[in-house]
Design a protein around this motif. Structure first.
Motif, PDB file in Angstrom:
ATOM      1  N   HIS A  98       0.818  -1.221   0.000  1.00 24.15           N
ATOM      2  CA  HIS A  98       0.000   0.000   0.000  1.00 24.15           C
ATOM      3  C   HIS A  98       0.855   1.276   0.000  1.00 24.15           C
ATOM      4  O   HIS A  98       0.512   2.268  -0.644  1.00 24.15           O
ATOM      5  CB  HIS A  98      -0.907  -0.030   1.236  1.00 24.15           C
ATOM      6  CG  HIS A  98      -1.819   1.139   1.351  1.00 24.15           C
ATOM      7  ND1 HIS A  98      -2.996   1.234   0.661  1.00 24.15           N
ATOM      8  CD2 HIS A  98      -1.719   2.272   2.077  1.00 24.15           C
ATOM      9  CE1 HIS A  98      -3.589   2.381   0.959  1.00 24.15           C
ATOM     10  NE2 HIS A  98      -2.840   3.036   1.823  1.00 24.15           N
ATOM     11  N   HIS A 118       1.103   4.461  -2.552  1.00 26.05           N
ATOM     12  CA  HIS A 118       1.070   5.922  -2.354  1.00 26.05           C
ATOM     13  C   HIS A 118       2.195   6.593  -3.141  1.00 26.05           C
ATOM     14  O   HIS A 118       1.979   7.618  -3.793  1.00 26.05           O
ATOM     15  CB  HIS A 118       1.198   6.266  -0.864  1.00 26.05           C
ATOM     16  CG  HIS A 118      -0.112   6.231  -0.127  1.00 26.05           C
ATOM     17  ND1 HIS A 118      -1.166   7.065  -0.424  1.00 26.05           N
ATOM     18  CD2 HIS A 118      -0.546   5.464   0.905  1.00 26.05           C
ATOM     19  CE1 HIS A 118      -2.187   6.820   0.392  1.00 26.05           C
ATOM     20  NE2 HIS A 118      -1.835   5.840   1.198  1.00 26.05           N
ATOM     21  N   ASP A 174      -6.623   7.285  -0.056  1.00 26.06           N
ATOM     22  CA  ASP A 174      -6.596   5.949  -0.643  1.00 26.06           C
ATOM     23  C   ASP A 174      -7.414   5.831  -1.929  1.00 26.06           C
ATOM     24  O   ASP A 174      -8.535   6.322  -2.014  1.00 26.06           O
ATOM     25  CB  ASP A 174      -7.116   4.936   0.377  1.00 26.06           C
ATOM     26  CG  ASP A 174      -6.088   4.679   1.455  1.00 26.06           C
ATOM     27  OD1 ASP A 174      -4.949   5.169   1.315  1.00 26.06           O
ATOM     28  OD2 ASP A 174      -6.421   3.981   2.426  1.00 26.06           O
TER      29      ASP A 174
HETATM   30 MG   LIG Z   1      -3.386   5.032   2.566  1.00 23.76          MG
END
Ligand SMILES: [Mg+2]
Ligand SMILES: Nc1ncnc2c1ncn2[C@@H]1O[C@H](COP(=O)(O)OP(=O)(O)OP(=O)(O)O)[C@@H](O)[C@H]1O
Length: 325
Positions: free
Chosen positions: A114, A118, A295
């Motif tokens: 994750h 980003h 996100d």
């Molecule tokens: Mg995040």
């Protein structure tokens, strides 16, 4: 034409997200279903509630991403999914969906970290940022300084010793009665306040690490000293001063890390990269596009372009991981 689109799926926290990238990495669709309202009454994300909601949302969100991209699964050549870090129960929903789609179509699957996702938000959009750069990743769960020399890899230089920057925003917002999630609310209110009204401390820990827990305690004490009507009057000043302290810490350390590493460029990603004061204070830096700061699955699909593909059916035993190893 060969199926060259990447279908990305992200369910690590409280956003159910799917996106389709075209063969040159362009965003064809980027759908994010936020569960923030569902969790607001609890003052934070409830893991079990998040998992259940992901289960309901993941199929319609994937379908919507394909529809908006004008694609079908016939166009998809790879499925990318967030493997961790995040809430394990939430991650497993996305991973299971990705496995099922990839398996049914005999496609390769790309497990994505994750946080690398980003960083990869910088490679999307009209003005992609090319390494080398010093990356400040400031999100709800992490505050990292990364030395990025090539797409798809990074070296960790510093991290937070306690709360993440986004967490500091969220906890501060809660103390100020602004609800959850609080970063954007503090950002808005701070515009009406005087940032020099309160002198909140910026922790100076050794090296390139961060610490935000003392700041949060300082805000707590300042709030406790005020009667309800006074708090109402000083709320904007408190928000502005608190935000200033977080931003200062981020700016100072990011510049120090870039100088130490001889990196000419600073790039900022993660939810806190949406903060208007930070965007102003680090005027020399490149920021992820606003809609790609919090996100989303486009960044996960973007990271997959530089990640390791698992061929059918080698990914069936793939598991989630909760935290940075
Ligand atoms: Mg995040
Ligand atoms: N304008 C803003 N100013 C400050 N903080 C903000 C702003 N907008 C969003 N945030 C913060 O960003 C965080 C959410 O970002 P993001 O979605 O990247 O984090 P996360 O996915 O929850 O955490 P992680 O990526 O570490 O797993 C929240 O803490 C939120 O308060």
């Amino acid at each position: 034409m060969a199926a060259a689109h990447i279908l990305g799926i992200e369910t690590s926290c409280d956003e159910t997200a799917a996106a389709v990238l075209g063969e040159d990495g362009e965003i064809r669709s980027n759908v994010v279903a936020s569960q923030a309202e569902l969790h607001a009454r609890y003052g934070g994300v409830v893991p079990e509630v998040a998992s259940r909601r992901h289960l309901e949302l993941v199929s319609p969100v994937v379908r919507e991403a394909l529809d908006r991209a004008g694609s079908t699964l016939d166009d998809v050549g790879r499925v990318a999914v967030t493997q961790g870090p995040g809430l394990v129960g939430a991650l497993l929903v996305g991973i299971s969906a990705a496995k099922a789609i990839a398996w049914a179509r005999r496609l390769p699957l790309v497990p994505v970290d994750h946080l690398q996702g980003h960083v990869a938000s910088l490679y999307l959009g009209p003005d992609p940022v090319e390494p080398p750069f010093l990356c400040l990743l400031a999100s709800g769960g992490h505050t990292l300084l990364l030395d990025v020399r090539v797409r798809g890899a990074s070296e960790l230089l510093g991290t937070t010793l306690d709360d993440a920057a986004g967490e500091a925003f969220d906890k501060g917002a809660r103390l100020l009665g602004l609800g959850y999630p609080g970063g954007a609310a503090i950002d808005r209110l701070a515009r009406e306040g005087d940032a020099s009204a309160y002198d909140f401390p910026v922790a100076r820990v050794p090296g390139l690490d961060f610490s935000f827990s003392g700041l949060k305690t300082a805000l707590l004490y300042a709030v406790r000293e005020l009667a309800a009507d006074e708090l109402e009057r000083r709320r904007a000043d408190l928000a502005a001063s608190y935000q200033r302290a977080i931003v200062r810490a981020l700016v100072e350390r990011a510049r120090a890390a870039a100088a130490e590493r001889g990196l000419q460029r600073i790039a900022v990603v993660g939810g806190v990269a949406a903060n208007s004061e930070l965007r102003g204070a680090l005027a020399e830096a490149a920021f992820a596009p606003l809609e790609l700061c919090t996100d989303n699955a486009a960044m996960i699909a973007s990271a997959a372009r530089y990640g390791r593909s698992l061929e059918y059916p080698r990914y069936l035993a793939l598991d989630a991981y909760a935290s940075l190893s």
